[in-house]
Design a protein around this motif. Structure first.
Motif, mmCIF file in Angstrom:
data_model
loop_
_atom_site.group_PDB
_atom_site.id
_atom_site.type_symbol
_atom_site.label_atom_id
_atom_site.label_comp_id
_atom_site.label_asym_id
_atom_site.label_seq_id
_atom_site.Cartn_x
_atom_site.Cartn_y
_atom_site.Cartn_z
ATOM 1 N N VAL A 495 49.502 -41.152 8.693
ATOM 2 C CA VAL A 495 49.143 -40.659 7.366
ATOM 3 C C VAL A 495 48.371 -41.732 6.609
ATOM 4 O O VAL A 495 47.335 -41.458 5.982
ATOM 5 C CB VAL A 495 50.397 -40.232 6.579
ATOM 6 C CG1 VAL A 495 50.034 -39.940 5.126
ATOM 7 C CG2 VAL A 495 51.038 -39.005 7.230
ATOM 8 N N THR A 496 48.842 -42.965 6.668
ATOM 9 C CA THR A 496 48.156 -44.069 5.984
ATOM 10 C C THR A 496 46.760 -44.286 6.557
ATOM 11 O O THR A 496 45.791 -44.499 5.809
ATOM 12 C CB THR A 496 48.980 -45.363 6.111
ATOM 13 O OG1 THR A 496 50.267 -45.157 5.525
ATOM 14 C CG2 THR A 496 48.281 -46.526 5.415
ATOM 15 N N HIS A 529 30.835 -47.148 7.743
ATOM 16 C CA HIS A 529 32.248 -47.252 8.123
ATOM 17 C C HIS A 529 32.536 -46.378 9.348
ATOM 18 O O HIS A 529 32.168 -45.199 9.382
ATOM 19 C CB HIS A 529 33.142 -46.822 6.967
ATOM 20 C CG HIS A 529 34.607 -46.890 7.277
ATOM 21 N ND1 HIS A 529 35.211 -48.027 7.733
ATOM 22 C CD2 HIS A 529 35.587 -45.955 7.219
ATOM 23 C CE1 HIS A 529 36.493 -47.811 7.926
ATOM 24 N NE2 HIS A 529 36.747 -46.554 7.630
ATOM 25 N N THR A 530 33.191 -46.955 10.344
ATOM 26 C CA THR A 530 33.515 -46.210 11.563
ATOM 27 C C THR A 530 34.987 -46.356 11.906
ATOM 28 O O THR A 530 35.622 -47.372 11.616
ATOM 29 C CB THR A 530 32.686 -46.691 12.772
ATOM 30 O OG1 THR A 530 33.020 -48.055 13.064
ATOM 31 C CG2 THR A 530 31.197 -46.573 12.506
ATOM 32 N N VAL A 531 35.517 -45.323 12.533
ATOM 33 C CA VAL A 531 36.836 -45.373 13.154
ATOM 34 C C VAL A 531 36.643 -44.905 14.592
ATOM 35 O O VAL A 531 36.163 -43.792 14.831
ATOM 36 C CB VAL A 531 37.854 -44.472 12.430
ATOM 37 C CG1 VAL A 531 39.223 -44.591 13.096
ATOM 38 C CG2 VAL A 531 37.948 -44.822 10.948
ATOM 39 N N PRO A 553 42.432 -53.870 18.149
ATOM 40 C CA PRO A 553 42.592 -52.570 17.469
ATOM 41 C C PRO A 553 43.565 -52.715 16.306
ATOM 42 O O PRO A 553 44.497 -53.514 16.347
ATOM 43 C CB PRO A 553 43.159 -51.671 18.561
ATOM 44 C CG PRO A 553 43.830 -52.604 19.518
ATOM 45 C CD PRO A 553 43.037 -53.870 19.497
ATOM 46 N N MET A 554 43.336 -51.922 15.246
ATOM 47 C CA MET A 554 44.248 -51.995 14.098
ATOM 48 C C MET A 554 45.505 -51.175 14.341
ATOM 49 O O MET A 554 46.501 -51.319 13.645
ATOM 50 C CB MET A 554 43.546 -51.528 12.821
ATOM 51 C CG MET A 554 43.037 -50.100 12.815
ATOM 52 S SD MET A 554 44.257 -48.838 12.404
ATOM 53 C CE MET A 554 44.779 -49.397 10.815
ATOM 54 N N ALA A 570 44.370 -46.502 21.304
ATOM 55 C CA ALA A 570 43.940 -47.612 20.455
ATOM 56 C C ALA A 570 42.985 -47.072 19.408
ATOM 57 O O ALA A 570 42.189 -46.158 19.682
ATOM 58 C CB ALA A 570 43.273 -48.706 21.292
ATOM 59 N N VAL A 571 43.087 -47.642 18.208
ATOM 60 C CA VAL A 571 42.247 -47.229 17.088
ATOM 61 C C VAL A 571 41.629 -48.473 16.464
ATOM 62 O O VAL A 571 42.353 -49.422 16.103
ATOM 63 C CB VAL A 571 43.065 -46.468 16.016
ATOM 64 C CG1 VAL A 571 42.162 -46.064 14.855
ATOM 65 C CG2 VAL A 571 43.747 -45.251 16.622
ATOM 66 N N TRP A 572 40.299 -48.465 16.353
ATOM 67 C CA TRP A 572 39.583 -49.553 15.704
ATOM 68 C C TRP A 572 38.920 -49.042 14.427
ATOM 69 O O TRP A 572 38.383 -47.930 14.411
ATOM 70 C CB TRP A 572 38.480 -50.105 16.609
ATOM 71 C CG TRP A 572 38.950 -50.750 17.869
ATOM 72 C CD1 TRP A 572 39.211 -52.071 18.068
ATOM 73 C CD2 TRP A 572 39.180 -50.113 19.135
ATOM 74 N NE1 TRP A 572 39.603 -52.306 19.363
ATOM 75 C CE2 TRP A 572 39.597 -51.113 20.048
ATOM 76 C CE3 TRP A 572 39.096 -48.787 19.583
ATOM 77 C CZ2 TRP A 572 39.910 -50.839 21.372
ATOM 78 C CZ3 TRP A 572 39.411 -48.505 20.899
ATOM 79 C CH2 TRP A 572 39.814 -49.523 21.787
#
Length: 574
Positions: A495-496, A529-531, A553-554, A570-572
């Motif tokens: 959610v965050t 901005h990218t995810v 990765p964050m 993984a999420v960057w």
């Protein structure tokens, strides 16, 4: 040679729409790997010079499925009236596409080009921005809570009038929801979608007896008013379930028809009545009226009748005006008269310009999402695609991407951003029931739910690992004291992630890599901005070759040195 059969453009559709009074998006579909270049030429369709002066823009290949490539361009037009055509090139050929004609030469007259007649503000998507930004928590009231962190779990019956008993299976109440708003807010959800609360006989409350009052065995009108007030004070919107396709066979109007037959003033309120009207106690006897899915106790309403329509317009106004609800999820929406929905939209928006309408439509919904009826529909295709990729492994990453592409490109961008994406609901098996008892599969699907285009909707208890493949379990009691898998912190993180990255709400969607197995990598982008998200939906390690970024990765599970562990992600962000 260019594959002529594969070429598709549809004017004034999901292939040609406006985003503002100056911004327009145009799309074209062609054969996969069939072009080396695609160019849009556009001009002023009413310009005084002849021939029309055209400007040229390079189009971008934005998506691919198993058979087709999709080219797209979004640009600001200096003209409110636009004519346009496409230039399609491969290594051997150049063709022009105009008005569904492919030709090597351009037409003589401006009327022969594609037309966007006028960029009218009424044609801009009006999906309220709050719905696009929302994270939705769906509650089945009977199953959720009786009080703080507790569900009674036992059935009960309450009398209603002289002929009807109101049933509860697990004892959930309106006050129970209110008592647990802190739980919902702590997880970060910003919207509640609550299944029916109106007075109704069965525990599911889809056989409505009284549309103006809360079911007495669930609470009081005052209880519901307090729920909405408390939710709003926490920044949580409230959407309720509207059941206007059918009602209970003890609903006052149908009861009158059953008692008085052709003398009843309500005889035209129902669909395909044949007299005498009998309420058959035996399930094997077909009723003499249309009903919901052959459920004899739920007669189908004739929503094209002006009296029926006006009755439900008053219901609509009552709950928005007097209780402050923020919108409606509309049951069996594709079986209801469309004029009814257009009127419903006008009446609801007149009271609250930001109220929403979400239709229960299981198939593609283009014709209901033209800006005059629904803002959104329940995206059951999203669930099906995730089930088959993350859960049962019926499809690989390439096939999954092809399905996602078709799903994403069937609507204009503004509509897509408000689609109610879900993995499960009260009508289907719990998603975890397809995950082969492996919570990692559910996590992958939830990552996709929160990072794909559209509004994520979570069915109560998924964050506690609820399972279920039949009615008793998929609508089972909230496991307050004994979670099957406590995934609450994971959901808070998702959610965050979504709330802090506008690219996940408004950004473009591009698949970067997919293989014939389970590795799928995609990117959401909004300006700079990218995810970037990498998912490994198979039980072996996957290498992330030639991918950037490959480090730090964050958010991740199973990522290390350019590799993803089985069922890892993984999420960057950048």
């Amino acid at each position: 040679m260019i594959d002529r059969q594969a070429v598709l453009h549809i004017p004034l559709s999901q292939y040609a729409f406006i985003n503002s009074e100056i911004s327009i998006t145009l799309r074209i579909r062609v054969a996969r790997d069939g072009l080396t270049r695609c160019v849009l030429h556009f001009g002023d369709r009413v310009c005084p010079s002849d021939p029309v002066i055209f400007s040229s823009l390079e189009m971008e290949k934005v998506a691919t499925d198993l058979d087709f490539d999709y080219y797209e361009i979004t640009f600001d037009s200096p003209y409110t009236r636009v004519c346009y055509y496409f230039e399609l090139c491969d290594s051997d050929e150049r063709l022009y596409l105009f008005a569904d004609i492919l030709s090597k030469v351009l037409p003589q007259e401006r009327s022969e080009f594609y037309q966007y007649p006028f960029m009218r503000r009424e044609e801009i998507s009006t999906v309220p921005d709050w719905l696009k930004q929302a994270v939705v928590y769906n509650i089945f009231p009977d199953s959720f809570a009786s009080e703080w962190r507790f569900i009674r779990g036992t059935p009960s019956e309450t009398g209603w009038g002289s002929d009807v008993v109101l049933k509860s299976k697990l004892g959930g109440t309106i006050r129970g929801i209110t008592a647990n708003l802190d739980y919902i807010a702590d997880l970060g959800f910003t919207c509640l979608y609550i299944n029916p609360i109106f007075a109704a006989g069965e525990y599911h409350k889809y056989d409505v007896l009284d549309y103006f009052n809360v079911s007495p065995n669930m609470g009081t009108n005052e209880d519901f008013h307090e729920l909405v007030s408390q939710a709003h004070s926490r920044g949580i919107r409230v959407i309720i379930d509207g059941v206007f396709n059918h009602c209970s066979w003890y609903f006052f109007a149908f009861d009158d028809v059953a008692r008085n037959g052709e003398r009843s003033k309500y005889k035209d309120w129902f669909y395909d009545l044949r007299f005498p009207v009998i309420r058959p106690e035996n399930e094997s006897i077909r009723p003499t009226y249309s009903s919901f899915a052959y459920e004899r106790k739920m007669p189908k309403l004739n929503t094209s009748n002006p009296e029926v329509r006006e009755y439900f317009m008053e219901v609509c106004e009552h709950w928005i005006r007097d209780y402050g609800v923020d919108g409606w999820r509309l049951d069996v929406a594709n079986e209801v008269d469309r004029t009814f929905w257009r009127a419903f939209r006008q009446r609801s928006r007149a009271i609250n310009p930001e109220s929403v309408m979400i239709g229960e439509i299981w198939e593609s919904s283009e014709t209901w999402l033209q800006g005059d009826m629904f803002d959104s529909t329940m995206n059951y295709d999203f669930r099906k695609n995730c089930r088959d990729f993350f859960g049962t492994e019926a499809i690989n990453a390439t096939e999954f991407n092809a399905r996602v592409t078709k799903m994403n490109y069937r609507y204009p961008t503004g509509i897509l951003q408000g689609q109610l994406n879900l993995l499960d609901s009260h009508d289907v098996n719990r998603f975890f029931s397809y995950c082969q008892k492996d919570i990692r599969r559910l996590r992958l699907a939830e990552v996709f739910l929160f990072t794909a285009p559209g509004t994520p909707c979570v069915f109560y208890g998924d964050e506690l690992g609820m399972d279920g493949d039949h009615e008793e379990t998929l609508r089972g009691p909230m496991p307050w004291d004994a979670p099957f898998h406590d995934e609450r912190e994971f959901f808070r993180t998702l959610v965050t992630l979504r709330r802090e990255n506008k690219a996940l709400i408004y950004g473009s969607y591009r698949a970067l890599f997919m293989d014939e197995d389970g590795l799928y990598i995609y990117r959401r982008q909004l300006k700079e901005h990218t995810v970037t998200i990498a998912l490994n939906a198979r039980n072996h390690t996957a290498k992330l070759e030639d991918m950037d970024p490959l480090t730090d990765p964050m958010m991740s599970d199973g990522f290390e040195a350019g590799r993803l562990a089985p069922f890892g992600y993984a999420v960057w962000t950048q």
